[in-house]
Design an enzyme around this catalytic site. Structure first.
Site, PDB file in Angstrom:
ATOM      1  N   ASP A   1      -3.552   4.254  -3.792  1.00 45.56           N
ATOM      2  CA  ASP A   1      -2.895   2.972  -3.623  1.00 45.56           C
ATOM      3  C   ASP A   1      -2.002   2.742  -4.841  1.00 45.56           C
ATOM      4  OD1 ASP A   1      -2.536   0.242  -2.682  1.00 45.56           O
ATOM      5  OD2 ASP A   1      -4.499   0.462  -1.740  1.00 45.56           O
TER       6      ASP A   1
ATOM      7  N   ASP B   1       1.466  -0.973  -2.007  1.00 42.00           N
ATOM      8  CA  ASP B   1       1.022  -2.346  -1.780  1.00 42.00           C
ATOM      9  C   ASP B   1       2.218  -3.304  -1.664  1.00 42.00           C
ATOM     10  OD1 ASP B   1      -1.478  -4.067  -1.876  1.00 42.00           O
ATOM     11  OD2 ASP B   1      -0.302  -5.028  -3.454  1.00 42.00           O
TER      12      ASP B   1
ATOM     13  N   GLU C   1       2.970  -0.802   2.887  1.00 43.29           N
ATOM     14  CA  GLU C   1       2.328  -1.982   3.486  1.00 43.29           C
ATOM     15  C   GLU C   1       3.399  -3.003   3.799  1.00 43.29           C
ATOM     16  OE1 GLU C   1      -1.033  -5.450   2.809  1.00 43.29           O
ATOM     17  OE2 GLU C   1       0.218  -4.837   1.141  1.00 43.29           O
TER      18      GLU C   1
ATOM     19  N   HIS D   1      -8.707  -3.527   4.879  1.00 42.09           N
ATOM     20  CA  HIS D   1      -9.578  -4.326   4.019  1.00 42.09           C
ATOM     21  C   HIS D   1      -9.138  -5.781   3.908  1.00 42.09           C
ATOM     22  CE1 HIS D   1      -6.178  -3.129   1.718  1.00 42.09           C
ATOM     23  NE2 HIS D   1      -6.492  -3.956   0.751  1.00 42.09           N
ATOM     24  N   ASP D   2      -8.041  -6.138   4.580  1.00 45.04           N
ATOM     25  CA  ASP D   2      -7.556  -7.518   4.546  1.00 45.04           C
ATOM     26  C   ASP D   2      -7.742  -8.244   5.877  1.00 45.04           C
ATOM     27  OD1 ASP D   2      -6.567  -7.177   1.917  1.00 45.04           O
ATOM     28  OD2 ASP D   2      -4.677  -6.355   2.674  1.00 45.04           O
TER      29      ASP D   2
HETATM   30  C1  NOJ Z   1      -2.269  -6.351  -0.283  1.00 44.49           C
HETATM   31  C2  NOJ Z   1      -3.622  -5.757  -0.419  1.00 44.49           C
HETATM   32  O1  NOJ Z   1      -3.932  -5.026   0.738  1.00 44.49           O
HETATM   33  C3  NOJ Z   1      -4.571  -6.906  -0.683  1.00 44.49           C
HETATM   34  O2  NOJ Z   1      -5.904  -6.508  -0.602  1.00 44.49           O
HETATM   35  C4  NOJ Z   1      -4.225  -7.489  -2.023  1.00 44.49           C
HETATM   36  O3  NOJ Z   1      -5.031  -8.623  -2.255  1.00 44.49           O
HETATM   37  C5  NOJ Z   1      -2.763  -7.894  -2.093  1.00 44.49           C
HETATM   38  N1  NOJ Z   1      -1.883  -6.908  -1.535  1.00 44.49           N
HETATM   39  C6  NOJ Z   1      -2.334  -8.101  -3.511  1.00 44.49           C
HETATM   40  O4  NOJ Z   1      -2.243  -6.853  -4.147  1.00 44.49           O
END
Ligand code: NOJ
Ligand code: CA
Length: 538
Positions: A100, A202, A264, A324-325
């Site tokens: 990442d 990210d 992302e 994970h989000d």
């Molecule tokens: C996206 C990530 O997937 C998330 O988990 C994170 O909190 C935010 N970006 C900030 O880096």
């Protein structure tokens, strides 16, 4: 065709959230040696690449997405020697490793920010986005943080605000400063030189901000829920300047052999596909549409068609069910339909990404309020159920021992295990031929073996009247067998007449793993929550 494709096109990416995979030193937190220990398991999933959420030194205000040192390893996860061992072993298992990369912001403990905040004339001051207060002393504009409250924090000693769209401790880098991107390119070089196979970048679509810092307008479509949706983020997201940054990251990546950049990006298809550039931006702009769309056959069919029609040139598609989000797929669509979702993900055209635990049908875990740790939920208790991500980050369920094999029985894991972990776990599912895990393995084995499935074209099919819950498509590649995939996204049984495609076909796999053999396509019975893969022949 199949031979000309790269590993990241033919293969499957598996996302590991390192804190939650396998603990080996009895601190209740997953670590790198834990991942190394589980490589045989991963290999038997027939996946091709592992993406690790951040493993770098971090004060963990955003669980590692607040990076304090881009080229180190957090001692909680292990040492650089543990990392090197993991990377070697990943490669020895015939797998790839994707890290990442978090270039939009650092931790406030990163030495760049420590310098930047030390004085207004520090050479690194403008590596971050500092502004004077508004005339009333408040923040410079109305921008908000994804995690609640304003996107600006006042720094008393130097009398200015700095920008952060996530937690206060995640100051955002200023890519208008000419030295910032080269510093990140050095980070990429460091890991590429070690042999890392790629990066998931990210929030790449947030990296460039409006130079004038104009206020963002209200979002007329906001209907409650996540407060960050109240504004239209036209000055913080998807600004044209971001593409030049990505092209420069890609140019560096192309100096190495066979590496991949995954971005992302949460955007509608027409904007998402711009992140391919002309083959000179990210290889895979993440397509999260299956996560957000209503789980309806017609909606998903239209999305497949739209995405396919918008892909530029030889851009390679990709699909994701969760991360994970976001809510786990088995919770969103239910445990039975989750099998259909796996069949969908693993038979669509383009690189699939599996989030750890999806292969055993893991669900969101309700976290008692006193155990909530995720910053958006901690900061905004009134919407914790909507914005909290702890429920999707719970420990991997390996076996029926008290902490499910994640950590020893007498240790408290960093997040609670799922209440069903004694029955829903890898060991139990290995023993059950019809489990989700064995379905996953059968799907990935078939995808790997069949050129039509990992390399072929896709064509959606109209399943006929009265079959509104059916999603059907054909996968075909030159010189290889063609497949017909028929998925029931609903609970009503259907009988389909698909004889215009072929008179008969052979069922290769069904979601319940209970059907095989020849079927008459003029009267194909599909049960509730059932999906089938049919071999049509060459
Ligand atoms: C996206 C990530 O997937 C998330 O988990 C994170 O909190 C935010 N970006 C900030 O880096
Ligand atoms: Ca540990």
């Amino acid at each position: 065709m199949s031979e000309q494709l790269s590993w990241w096109q033919k293969g499957i990416i598996y996302q590991i959230y390192p804190r939650s995979y396998q603990d080996t030193n009895s601190d209740g937190i997953g670590d790198l040696p834990g991942i190394t220990r589980r490589l045989d398991y991963l290999q038997k999933l027939n996946i091709d690449a592992i993406w690790l959420s951040p493993i770098y030194p971090s004060p963990m205000h955003d669980f590692g997405y607040d990076v304090a040192d881009y080229t180190g390893i957090h001692p909680m996860f292990g040492s650089m020697a543990d990392f090197d061992c993991l990377l070697n072993e990943v490669h020895a298992h015939g797998l790839k490793l994707i890290l990442d990369l978090v270039p939009n912001h650092t931790s406030d403990e990163h030495r760049w920010f420590v310098e930047s905040r030390s004085s207004r004339d520090n050479p690194k001051r403008d590596w971050y986005i500092w502004r004077d207060p508004a005339p009333d002393g408040g923040p410079p504009n109305n921008w908000t943080s994804f995690f609640g409250g304003p996107a600006w924090t006042f720094d008393e000693p130097t009398g200015q605000y700095y920008l952060h769209q996530f937690v206060t401790q995640q100051p955002e880098l200023n890519y208008r400063h000419p030295d910032v991107l080269p510093a990140i390119l050095d980070v990429m070089r460091f890991w590429f030189d070690k042999g890392v196979d790629g990066f998931r970048i990210d929030v790449v679509w947030l990296m460039w901000k409006d130079e004038q810092l104009r206020d963002e307008p209200p979002n007329p479509d906001w209907q409650g829920g996540d407060p960050h949706g109240k504004l239209r983020h036209i000055y913080t997201q998807n600004l044209p300047g971001v593409h030049d940054l990505i092209r420069r990251m890609r140019a560096l990546t192309d100096q190495y052999e066979d590496r991949v950049l995954v971005g992302e990006i949460y955007l509608p298809f027409d904007q998402l596909v711009q992140y391919y550039g002309s083959g000179d931006e990210v290889h895979l702009p993440y397509n999260f549409h299956l996560i957000d769309l209503p789980w309806k056959a017609l909606v998903i069919k239209a999305a497949i068609e739209k995405y396919e029609s918008l892909l530029p040139g030889d851009a390679w598609p990709n699909w994701v069910l969760g991360n994970h989000d976001r809510t786990r797929i088995a919770t969103r669509v239910g445990p039975e339909q989750a099998r259909v979702a796996l069949m969908l993900l693993l038979t669509l055209r383009g690189t699939p990404t599996t989030y750890y635990g999806e292969e055993i049908g893991m669900e969101n875990v309700a976290i008692p309020p006193e155990f909530i740790q995720d910053p958006p939920a901690v900061n905004q208790p009134e919407v914790a159920d909507i914005v909290g991500r702890d429920p999707v980050r719970t420990p991997m369920q390996w076996d029926a021992t008290p902490n499910a094999g994640f950590t020893p029985a007498d240790i408290t894991p960093w997040l609670p295990l799922a209440p069903d972990c004694q029955s829903r776990n890898v060991a139990a599912q290995e023993a059950d031929p019809a489990s989700e895990l064995n379905l996953y393995r059968a799907l990935t084995a078939l995808r790997r073996a069949e050129p039509a499935l990992h390399a072929g074209q896709i064509e959606t099919i109209d399943p006929g009247t009265g079959a509104g819950s059916i999603l059907a498509y054909r996968r075909a590649a030159d010189g290889a067998d063609t497949f017909l995939i028929v998925l029931n996204l609903g609970q009503a049984p259907c009988r389909l007449d698909l004889h215009h495609i072929a008179p008969a076909a052979r069922i290769e796999l069904s979601t319940a793993m209970d059907r095989r053999g020849e079927v008459d396509l003029s009267d194909l019975a599909i049960g509730p929550d059932e999906g089938v893969i049919l071999r049509l022949g060459a």
